[in-house]
Design a protein around this motif. Structure first.
Motif, short mmCIF file in Angstrom:
data_model
loop_
_atom_site.label_atom_id
_atom_site.label_comp_id
_atom_site.label_asym_id
_atom_site.label_seq_id
_atom_site.Cartn_x
_atom_site.Cartn_y
_atom_site.Cartn_z
N ASN A 1 0.75 -1.25 0.07
CA ASN A 1 -0.03 0.17 0.00
C ASN A 1 0.85 1.10 0.03
O ASN A 1 2.16 1.24 0.13
CB ASN A 1 -1.29 0.10 1.30
N ALA B 1 0.52 5.86 0.35
CA ALA B 1 -0.11 6.95 1.08
C ALA B 1 -0.40 8.14 -0.09
O ALA B 1 0.52 7.96 -0.87
CB ALA B 1 0.57 7.61 2.27
N HIS C 1 -1.66 12.04 -0.48
CA HIS C 1 -1.80 13.42 0.11
C HIS C 1 -2.64 14.14 -0.99
O HIS C 1 -1.86 14.49 -1.95
CB HIS C 1 -0.52 14.07 0.73
N THR C 2 -3.60 14.84 -0.79
CA THR C 2 -3.89 16.09 -1.77
C THR C 2 -4.41 16.99 -0.64
O THR C 2 -4.32 17.12 0.60
CB THR C 2 -5.37 15.56 -2.21
N ASP D 1 -7.60 15.64 1.26
CA ASP D 1 -7.74 14.42 2.41
C ASP D 1 -6.27 13.89 2.31
O ASP D 1 -5.48 13.96 1.40
CB ASP D 1 -8.84 13.54 2.20
N ASN D 2 -6.13 12.90 3.10
CA ASN D 2 -5.18 11.85 3.33
C ASN D 2 -5.65 10.58 3.11
O ASN D 2 -6.59 10.29 4.05
CB ASN D 2 -4.00 12.13 4.28
N LYS D 3 -4.84 9.53 2.27
CA LYS D 3 -5.66 8.33 2.42
C LYS D 3 -4.24 7.13 2.26
O LYS D 3 -3.28 7.52 1.51
CB LYS D 3 -6.55 8.01 1.40
N LEU D 4 -4.78 6.18 2.70
CA LEU D 4 -3.77 4.83 2.41
C LEU D 4 -4.55 4.04 1.36
O LEU D 4 -5.59 3.54 1.49
CB LEU D 4 -3.61 4.15 3.55
N VAL D 5 -3.85 3.65 0.25
CA VAL D 5 -4.46 2.91 -0.73
C VAL D 5 -3.47 1.61 -0.91
O VAL D 5 -2.41 1.64 -0.84
CB VAL D 5 -4.08 3.79 -2.18
N ASP D 6 -4.36 0.64 -1.03
CA ASP D 6 -3.96 -0.63 -1.34
C ASP D 6 -3.73 -0.89 -2.91
O ASP D 6 -4.86 -0.64 -3.49
CB ASP D 6 -5.06 -1.89 -0.75
#
Length: 122
Positions: free
Chosen positions: A102, A104, A106-107, A110-115
């Protein structure tokens, strides 16, 4: 923490990292020897130069590694390689050999963790 005699792809330009301001960038993680064999990150960036999206380029590079690995008689379950790609427009993608990779994102929203999507589905 590498075993004696192992070579990592990180210090080899074009293998573990490659950037071209006109196209984008790619980075790799996993078993470096497999990435080095095909100058993996350079390959990803060149595929983007040819019109592939970052996702398509990362997937095609992993599929090439899988093909090369199978030709050498090596088991896919024994290693992991993953690519993250970003083009000059901010589009990104990632792909790997097996599940568990996965990254990370960042925009300004938001921030998100992507698989990452992966090759070995079963």
């Amino acid at each position: 923490n590498k075993r004696v005699g192992r070579v990592g792809d990180s210090p080899i330009i074009g293998a573990g990292l490659f950037v071209d301001n006109e196209v984008g960038a790619a980075t790799a993680t996993g078993q470096g020897e497999e990435v080095i064999r095909m100058a993996g990150c350079h390959t990803v960036v060149e595929l983007m130069r040819q019109g592939r999206s970052p996702q398509q380029a990362a997937q095609e590079a992993v599929e090439r590694i899988v093909h090369i690995t199978k030709k050498r008689g090596k088991e896919l379950k024994d290693f992991q390689v993953g690519f993250i790609a970003l083009n000059k427009y901010g589009e990104y993608g990632a792909y790997c050999v097996q599940t568990g990779f996965n990254f990370a994102v960042h925009t300004d929203k938001d921030n998100k963790l992507v698989d990452a999507d992966y090759f070995m589905k079963s």
